[in-house]
Design an enzyme around this catalytic site. Structure first.
Site, PDB file in Angstrom:
ATOM      1  N   HIS A 177       5.911 -11.952   6.114  1.00  0.00           N
ATOM      2  CA  HIS A 177       5.741 -11.455   4.748  1.00  0.00           C
ATOM      3  C   HIS A 177       7.092 -11.162   4.141  1.00  0.00           C
ATOM      4  CE1 HIS A 177       5.506  -8.032   7.531  1.00  0.00           C
ATOM      5  NE2 HIS A 177       6.084  -7.299   6.600  1.00  0.00           N
ATOM      6  N   ASN A 214      11.413  -8.503   7.271  1.00  0.00           N
ATOM      7  CA  ASN A 214      11.794  -7.815   8.497  1.00  0.00           C
ATOM      8  C   ASN A 214      11.321  -8.623   9.702  1.00  0.00           C
ATOM      9  OD1 ASN A 214      12.859  -5.611   7.038  1.00  0.00           O
ATOM     10  ND2 ASN A 214      10.802  -4.734   6.821  1.00  0.00           N
ATOM     11  N   GLY A 220      12.479  -3.765  11.927  1.00  0.00           N
ATOM     12  CA  GLY A 220      11.527  -2.883  11.265  1.00  0.00           C
ATOM     13  C   GLY A 220      10.222  -3.551  10.888  1.00  0.00           C
ATOM     14  N   GLN A 221       9.861  -4.632  11.598  1.00  0.00           N
ATOM     15  CA  GLN A 221       8.612  -5.335  11.282  1.00  0.00           C
ATOM     16  C   GLN A 221       7.430  -4.612  11.914  1.00  0.00           C
ATOM     17  OE1 GLN A 221       8.378  -9.371  12.789  1.00  0.00           O
ATOM     18  NE2 GLN A 221       6.567  -9.850  11.562  1.00  0.00           N
ATOM     19  N   ILE A 264       0.820  -1.214   0.000  1.00  0.00           N
ATOM     20  CA  ILE A 264       0.000   0.000   0.000  1.00  0.00           C
ATOM     21  C   ILE A 264       0.860   1.272   0.000  1.00  0.00           C
ATOM     22  CG2 ILE A 264      -0.244   0.360   2.500  1.00  0.00           C
ATOM     23  CD1 ILE A 264      -3.299   0.565   2.013  1.00  0.00           C
TER      24      ILE A 264
HETATM   25  P1  AMP Z   1       6.899  -4.455   7.620  1.00  0.00           P
HETATM   26  O1  AMP Z   1       7.151  -3.032   8.065  1.00  0.00           O
HETATM   27  O2  AMP Z   1       8.124  -5.163   7.129  1.00  0.00           O
HETATM   28  O3  AMP Z   1       6.145  -5.213   8.667  1.00  0.00           O
HETATM   29  O4  AMP Z   1       5.990  -4.336   6.322  1.00  0.00           O
HETATM   30  C1  AMP Z   1       4.624  -4.168   6.372  1.00  0.00           C
HETATM   31  C2  AMP Z   1       4.225  -3.628   5.042  1.00  0.00           C
HETATM   32  O5  AMP Z   1       2.843  -3.775   4.888  1.00  0.00           O
HETATM   33  C3  AMP Z   1       4.538  -2.138   4.833  1.00  0.00           C
HETATM   34  O6  AMP Z   1       5.405  -1.983   3.712  1.00  0.00           O
HETATM   35  C4  AMP Z   1       3.170  -1.524   4.608  1.00  0.00           C
HETATM   36  O7  AMP Z   1       3.185  -0.473   3.655  1.00  0.00           O
HETATM   37  C5  AMP Z   1       2.358  -2.710   4.120  1.00  0.00           C
HETATM   38  N1  AMP Z   1       0.934  -2.628   4.368  1.00  0.00           N
HETATM   39  C6  AMP Z   1       0.301  -2.275   5.516  1.00  0.00           C
HETATM   40  N2  AMP Z   1      -1.028  -2.352   5.355  1.00  0.00           N
HETATM   41  C7  AMP Z   1      -1.248  -2.784   4.089  1.00  0.00           C
HETATM   42  C8  AMP Z   1      -2.423  -3.051   3.305  1.00  0.00           C
HETATM   43  N3  AMP Z   1      -3.663  -2.919   3.822  1.00  0.00           N
HETATM   44  N4  AMP Z   1      -2.262  -3.446   2.021  1.00  0.00           N
HETATM   45  C9  AMP Z   1      -1.030  -3.580   1.497  1.00  0.00           C
HETATM   46  N5  AMP Z   1       0.114  -3.355   2.173  1.00  0.00           N
HETATM   47  C10 AMP Z   1       0.010  -2.949   3.452  1.00  0.00           C
END
Ligand code: AMP
Ligand code: ZN
Length: 113
Positions: free
Chosen positions: A99, A86, A92-93, A31
């Site tokens: 994922h 992460n 940075g998770q 997103i």
């Molecule tokens: P992390 O910071 O490694 O946990 O990554 C989480 C990722 O999820 C971030 O890059 C966010 O931009 C992404 N994210 C959060 N909410 C959504 C959503 N509803 N749809 C798609 N990506 C998302």
């Protein structure tokens, strides 16, 4: 997990910009993209992070990387790509469901910040 964002996306209860889906995995665009191509690959079953993986997850991880290679080929990521997962606060998770970020179509600096 009922209150997990990515479990809800995997279940279709929260919409996503879906790129690929099969019985075990979902890939959808991030997103808040950090590169011209930035998508996430998640297992449909809840796993907190890579820290919770065991030897028994080897088939799942092989499938994750094979799907990533296929998607990157289809998207024309000919210059290469980066796969990042992460783990925890220092890693940075922000979403506590395993994922894999896939970033491509720009030059990516190393080391990351
Ligand atoms: P992390 O910071 O490694 O946990 O990554 C989480 C990722 O999820 C971030 O890059 C966010 O931009 C992404 N994210 C959060 N909410 C959504 C959503 N509803 N749809 C798609 N990506 C998302
Ligand atoms: Zn989850």
């Amino acid at each position: 997990m009922a209150d997990c964002l990515f479990c809800n996306i995997a279940a279709g209860k929260i919409p996503s910009n879906k790129l690929y889906e099969d019985d075990t995995l979902l890939a959808f665009y991030d997103i808040d993209p950090q590169a011209p191509v930035h998508f996430l690959v998640i297992p449909k079953t809840h796993i907190d992070s890579a820290a919770a993986l065991t030897e028994a997850d080897a088939p799942l991880l092989g499938h994750v990387f094979a799907v990533i290679a296929k998607l990157c080929a289809e998207l024309g990521c000919d210059g290469g790509y980066r796969v990042v997962t992460n783990v925890g606060e220092d890693g940075g998770q922000s979403v506590k469901h395993l994922h894999f970020h896939v970033l491509a179509k720009r030059s990516l600096a190393w080391p990351p910040g």
